[in-house]
Design a protein around this motif. Sequence first.
Motif, PDB file in Angstrom:
ATOM      1  N   ASP A 138     -59.211 -15.439  24.975  1.00  0.00           N
ATOM      2  CA  ASP A 138     -60.047 -14.238  24.923  1.00  0.00           C
ATOM      3  C   ASP A 138     -59.488 -13.223  23.920  1.00  0.00           C
ATOM      4  O   ASP A 138     -60.250 -12.581  23.191  1.00  0.00           O
ATOM      5  N   LEU A 142     -61.587 -12.025  20.520  1.00  0.00           N
ATOM      6  CA  LEU A 142     -61.814 -10.618  20.151  1.00  0.00           C
ATOM      7  C   LEU A 142     -61.183 -10.286  18.804  1.00  0.00           C
ATOM      8  O   LEU A 142     -61.741  -9.536  18.008  1.00  0.00           O
ATOM      9  N   LEU A 149     -57.322  -5.488  18.878  1.00  0.00           N
ATOM     10  CA  LEU A 149     -57.734  -4.951  20.178  1.00  0.00           C
ATOM     11  C   LEU A 149     -57.264  -3.511  20.370  1.00  0.00           C
ATOM     12  O   LEU A 149     -57.684  -2.846  21.319  1.00  0.00           O
ATOM     13  N   LEU A 152     -59.417  -0.493  21.865  1.00  0.00           N
ATOM     14  CA  LEU A 152     -60.693  -0.934  22.466  1.00  0.00           C
ATOM     15  C   LEU A 152     -60.760  -0.535  23.935  1.00  0.00           C
ATOM     16  O   LEU A 152     -59.753  -0.569  24.640  1.00  0.00           O
ATOM     17  N   ILE A 154     -62.146  -1.965  27.302  1.00  0.00           N
ATOM     18  CA  ILE A 154     -62.678  -3.226  27.861  1.00  0.00           C
ATOM     19  C   ILE A 154     -62.906  -3.048  29.363  1.00  0.00           C
ATOM     20  O   ILE A 154     -61.979  -2.673  30.093  1.00  0.00           O
ATOM     21  N   PHE A 173     -54.870  -8.016  27.545  1.00  0.00           N
ATOM     22  CA  PHE A 173     -55.653  -7.040  26.761  1.00  0.00           C
ATOM     23  C   PHE A 173     -54.836  -5.767  26.554  1.00  0.00           C
ATOM     24  O   PHE A 173     -54.832  -5.185  25.468  1.00  0.00           O
ATOM     25  N   ALA A 178     -55.425  -2.596  24.115  1.00  0.00           N
ATOM     26  CA  ALA A 178     -56.723  -2.158  24.644  1.00  0.00           C
ATOM     27  C   ALA A 178     -56.520  -1.337  25.914  1.00  0.00           C
ATOM     28  O   ALA A 178     -55.469  -1.400  26.546  1.00  0.00           O
ATOM     29  N   VAL A 180     -58.005  -0.983  29.657  1.00  0.00           N
ATOM     30  CA  VAL A 180     -58.803  -1.822  30.562  1.00  0.00           C
ATOM     31  C   VAL A 180     -59.253  -1.031  31.794  1.00  0.00           C
ATOM     32  O   VAL A 180     -58.467  -0.314  32.409  1.00  0.00           O
ATOM     33  N   ALA A 210     -67.853   1.499  27.244  1.00  0.00           N
ATOM     34  CA  ALA A 210     -67.007   0.323  26.935  1.00  0.00           C
ATOM     35  C   ALA A 210     -67.389  -0.295  25.596  1.00  0.00           C
ATOM     36  O   ALA A 210     -68.567  -0.284  25.218  1.00  0.00           O
ATOM     37  N   VAL A 212     -66.304  -3.517  25.061  1.00  0.00           N
ATOM     38  CA  VAL A 212     -66.449  -4.914  25.494  1.00  0.00           C
ATOM     39  C   VAL A 212     -66.683  -4.928  27.001  1.00  0.00           C
ATOM     40  O   VAL A 212     -65.952  -4.267  27.748  1.00  0.00           O
ATOM     41  N   TYR A 214     -66.592  -7.521  30.040  1.00  0.00           N
ATOM     42  CA  TYR A 214     -66.132  -8.860  30.389  1.00  0.00           C
ATOM     43  C   TYR A 214     -66.557  -9.129  31.832  1.00  0.00           C
ATOM     44  O   TYR A 214     -65.977  -8.575  32.766  1.00  0.00           O
ATOM     45  N   GLN A 249     -72.461  -3.102  22.231  1.00  0.00           N
ATOM     46  CA  GLN A 249     -71.421  -3.681  23.089  1.00  0.00           C
ATOM     47  C   GLN A 249     -71.349  -5.202  22.988  1.00  0.00           C
ATOM     48  O   GLN A 249     -72.347  -5.871  22.755  1.00  0.00           O
TER      49      GLN A 249
END
Length: 309
Positions: A138, A142, A149, A152, A154, A173, A178, A180, A210, A212, A214, A249
Amino acid sequence: MNLLSIDDLDREAIERITDHAARFAEVSDREIKKVPTLRGRMVLNLFYEASTRTRGSFELAAKRLSADVVNFAADGSSVEKGESLKDTVLTLNANKPDAIVVRAPWVGTAELVSGWTDAAVINAGDGKHEHPTQALLDVYTLKRRLGKLDGLGIWIVGDVAHSRVARSNIVAFQRMGAHVTVCGPPTLIPRGIEALGCDVRFTLDEVAGADVVYALRMQHERMADAPVPSLREYAACYQINERRLTARQILMHPGPVNRGVELSGGIVDSPQALITAQVQAGLVVRMAVLYTLLSGPRAQAPLPEPQLA
Ligand code: ASP
């Protein structure tokens, strides 16, 4: 060297694996999709639980690197006659595998196995605990799409409580820079998950922020009691669909998808979904993991050189 948990890897190690994966992606575009890197080495796939993507991609990854592959599935083996995990591993270990890829419904299985063998052990999912190669693929997906990342946002949405993917991905992540947020009904968010450094939300009200999204599968096989009143109610509040995902997104999901539950059918097939790219990443990232763990002094060849067009 083993890969039991994503915690075994710092940011630099994750970057190294994703860089190797990018080199192997180039091999997949060649007419002859095979390199001699692990010729003469043996990879044992030990699967005690259903798998479509992970098992297939580990097998193909090993074959593309020219390793010999032995696939062991609990169905049709002596496990059905009552052989224990330890005896099974010791028996299969007698053939001296160089790597054992293990998936099982029990937390800690890969670590246990690593105590019974000198082979490199790769955790391909242990109960609801960890799935480190999913996290790596993953991150790779990305990076390919967005470059990096760092910075970001997420959101990981759904059945976090039963998800080994969530546990590995939250760590990976964040390690890659990132931020999260996990989101789902309170019954599916483990208490204290903030300790991993993520934020927690119980509604999708702020999901538009967001970069991303998931989504996770509702993991019926691990739900002894009913943590949500009905799948319809779950979908009404948490399904990612055309109404909830904005055009900028990106959508990810580890598969298998329950269409109409965590994702609407239409959104699965939309260009915003990276689900197929994630599957493709699985092959090259697993090649990179096998290469990293097995390319000691006994490996036959270095990483493939990029081919000139
Ligand atoms: N394939 C992933 C796993 O094995 C995700 C899932 O099953 O929902 O954990």
